[in-house]
Design a protein around this motif. Structure first.
Motif, PDB file in Angstrom:
ATOM      1  N   PRO A   1       0.840  -1.209   0.000  1.00 26.62           N
ATOM      2  CA  PRO A   1       0.000   0.000   0.000  1.00 26.62           C
ATOM      3  C   PRO A   1       0.864   1.244   0.000  1.00 26.62           C
ATOM      4  O   PRO A   1       2.047   1.215   0.348  1.00 26.62           O
ATOM      5  CB  PRO A   1      -0.803  -0.141   1.302  1.00 26.62           C
ATOM      6  CG  PRO A   1       0.032  -1.019   2.179  1.00 26.62           C
ATOM      7  CD  PRO A   1       0.697  -1.991   1.242  1.00 26.62           C
ATOM      8  N   ASP A   2       0.285   2.365  -0.398  1.00 28.74           N
ATOM      9  CA  ASP A   2       1.025   3.620  -0.493  1.00 28.74           C
ATOM     10  C   ASP A   2       1.685   4.012   0.820  1.00 28.74           C
ATOM     11  O   ASP A   2       2.724   4.659   0.838  1.00 28.74           O
ATOM     12  CB  ASP A   2       0.093   4.752  -0.949  1.00 28.74           C
ATOM     13  CG  ASP A   2      -0.365   4.545  -2.384  1.00 28.74           C
ATOM     14  OD1 ASP A   2       0.324   3.794  -3.104  1.00 28.74           O
ATOM     15  OD2 ASP A   2      -1.390   5.118  -2.768  1.00 28.74           O
ATOM     16  N   ASP A   3       1.087   3.630   1.936  1.00 28.45           N
ATOM     17  CA  ASP A   3       1.642   4.009   3.245  1.00 28.45           C
ATOM     18  C   ASP A   3       3.037   3.440   3.447  1.00 28.45           C
ATOM     19  O   ASP A   3       3.840   3.972   4.198  1.00 28.45           O
ATOM     20  CB  ASP A   3       0.735   3.509   4.371  1.00 28.45           C
ATOM     21  CG  ASP A   3      -0.572   4.274   4.397  1.00 28.45           C
ATOM     22  OD1 ASP A   3      -1.505   3.800   5.068  1.00 28.45           O
ATOM     23  OD2 ASP A   3      -0.654   5.343   3.756  1.00 28.45           O
ATOM     24  N   ASN A   4       3.327   2.320   2.775  1.00 25.00           N
ATOM     25  CA  ASN A   4       4.629   1.674   2.947  1.00 25.00           C
ATOM     26  C   ASN A   4       5.622   2.074   1.872  1.00 25.00           C
ATOM     27  O   ASN A   4       6.701   1.521   1.783  1.00 25.00           O
ATOM     28  CB  ASN A   4       4.466   0.152   2.921  1.00 25.00           C
ATOM     29  CG  ASN A   4       3.728  -0.352   4.135  1.00 25.00           C
ATOM     30  OD1 ASN A   4       3.718   0.293   5.167  1.00 25.00           O
ATOM     31  ND2 ASN A   4       3.099  -1.509   3.991  1.00 25.00           N
ATOM     32  N   ASP A   5       5.213   3.033   1.058  1.00 32.13           N
ATOM     33  CA  ASP A   5       6.093   3.465  -0.028  1.00 32.13           C
ATOM     34  C   ASP A   5       7.170   4.377   0.534  1.00 32.13           C
ATOM     35  O   ASP A   5       7.057   5.587   0.531  1.00 32.13           O
ATOM     36  CB  ASP A   5       5.261   4.198  -1.084  1.00 32.13           C
ATOM     37  CG  ASP A   5       6.087   4.508  -2.317  1.00 32.13           C
ATOM     38  OD1 ASP A   5       7.306   4.256  -2.293  1.00 32.13           O
ATOM     39  OD2 ASP A   5       5.509   5.007  -3.295  1.00 32.13           O
TER      40      ASP A   5
END
Length: 268
Positions: free
Chosen positions: A112-116
Motif C-alpha cells: 500500500p502507499d503508506d509503505n512506499d
C-alpha cells in the motif's frame, strides 16, 4: 508502485529503486530501460511474455531500437540484481524459443502507499543523476540531455573545488554530486554518474582506458576524471562516450578538458 519480492526485496517501478526490505541504505537504482523491462515482466507474473512483446514495449514504443542479444544481456543484469540482494530463487525464467516468465512461485506483493518509503529521502544531492541515454541506429541521437546533465555536474564540481570542498574520498564525492568512483587512471580518480554491476564496471574501465590512450589523455597532478558511457555503447550498439579531465591549481579549480565519441564500441 512498490513491490515486495520474495519477502526480501522492495522494488519501486516509478523510478527503478530496489533495496533490501530490512535495509533502506542498500538501495540501488536500475537504468530506465532495465526498470521498464523488469516492471513489464513482473506485472505479468506467471504469464509467458514473448521476446517480441518485450522489444516492442520496452524499446520500440519509446523510439529505440534493440536486438535479442541486447535483450538477453538486460535479462542477465536483472537476474544479477536479485542475486546481489540474496534472492536465490530464479525469478525470471527463460522459455526457449518464446520469451520469459516471472516465476509464479516467487511471492510478490503490492505494498500500500503508506509503505512506499523512499530509501534515498535522507540523501541531499547537489545535482540529479543522469538518466539513461540511448540512441537509434542512424536516427535520433539524444545528445542535448547528456550535455546538459553533464554540464550541471561539471559546474557543481567546479564550485566545490573552488571552495576546497572537493575530496578524492569516494564516499565524499558520491554524497556531494551523486557520482560513483570507478577506478584510478594512473593516480587520477575516475568517477561515473551511474553505479553498475562488477561486470559492467570492468567493461566501462576498459572502454575508458582505450579511449584515453587513443587520444593520449594523460593523468595530470591533481586532476580528476568525469566519465559517462551510454548503455547501448557498452553493449556494442551505437552510443556516446564522454570524458572530462578537470584540473586544479593553487587557487582551486582551473579548467576541464572534454572529449566526446559517437558510434560503435571499438572492441566488439
Amino acid at each position: 508502485m512498490v513491490y515486495l519480492i520474495g519477502s526480501l526485496i522492495k522494488y519501486r517501478s516509478d523510478d527503478g529503486a530496489m533495496w533490501l526490505a530490512a535495509d533502506e541504505s542498500s538501495a540501488i537504482t536500475l537504468t530506465v530501460t532495465m526498470n521498464r523491462m523488469l516492471w513489464f515482466i513482473l506485472s505479468r507474473q506467471g504469464q509467458v511474455v514473448s521476446r517480441d512483446e518485450i522489444l516492442d514495449s520496452v524499446w520500440d514504443a519509446h523510439g529505440l531500437i534493440s536486438s535479442n542479444n541486447t535483450l538477453n544481456k538486460y535479462i542477465s543484469e536483472i537476474r544479477k540484481k536479485f542475486v546481489l540482494f540474496g534472492l536465490e530463487d530464479e525469478c525470471i525464467a527463460t522459455v526457449p524459443k518464446i520469451g520469459f516468465i516471472f516465476n509464479s512461485e516467487v511471492d510478490v506483493q503490492v505494498l500500500p502507499d503508506d509503505n512506499d518509503v523512499d530509501p534515498n529521502e535522507n540523501k541531499k544531492l547537489a545535482s540529479a543523476p543522469i538518466t539513461e541515454i540511448t540512441s537509434q541506429r542512424g536516427k535520433r541521437q539524444l545528445y542535448a540531455p547528456l550535455l546538459l546533465a553533464l554540464s550541471l555536474i561539471i559546474s557543481t564540481l567546479s564550485f566545490l573545488m573552488h571552495k576546497n570542498y572537493f575530496s578524492t574520498n569516494e564516499n565524499t564525492i558520491e554524497k556531494e554530486v551523486n557520482t560513483f568512483f570507478l577506478f584510478n587512471f594512473d593516480t587520477c580518480p575516475v568517477y561515473t554518474t551511474q553505479k553498475n554491476s562488477q561486470s559492467l564496471s570492468e567493461l566501462k574501465k576498459d572502454i575508458f582506458i582505450n579511449m584515453a590512450n587513443d587520444v593520449k589523455v594523460s593523468c595530470l597532478p591533481g586532476a580528476t576524471f568525469l566519465y559517462q558511457v551510454s548503455e547501448t555503447y557498452l553493449y556494442g550498439d551505437i552510443g556516446r562516450v564522454y570524458i572530462s579531465r578537470c584540473t586544479t591549481g593553487n587557487k582551486g579549480f582551473v579548467s576541464c578538458l572534454n572529449y566526446y565519441w559517437s558510434g560503435y564500441e571499438k572492441n566488439e
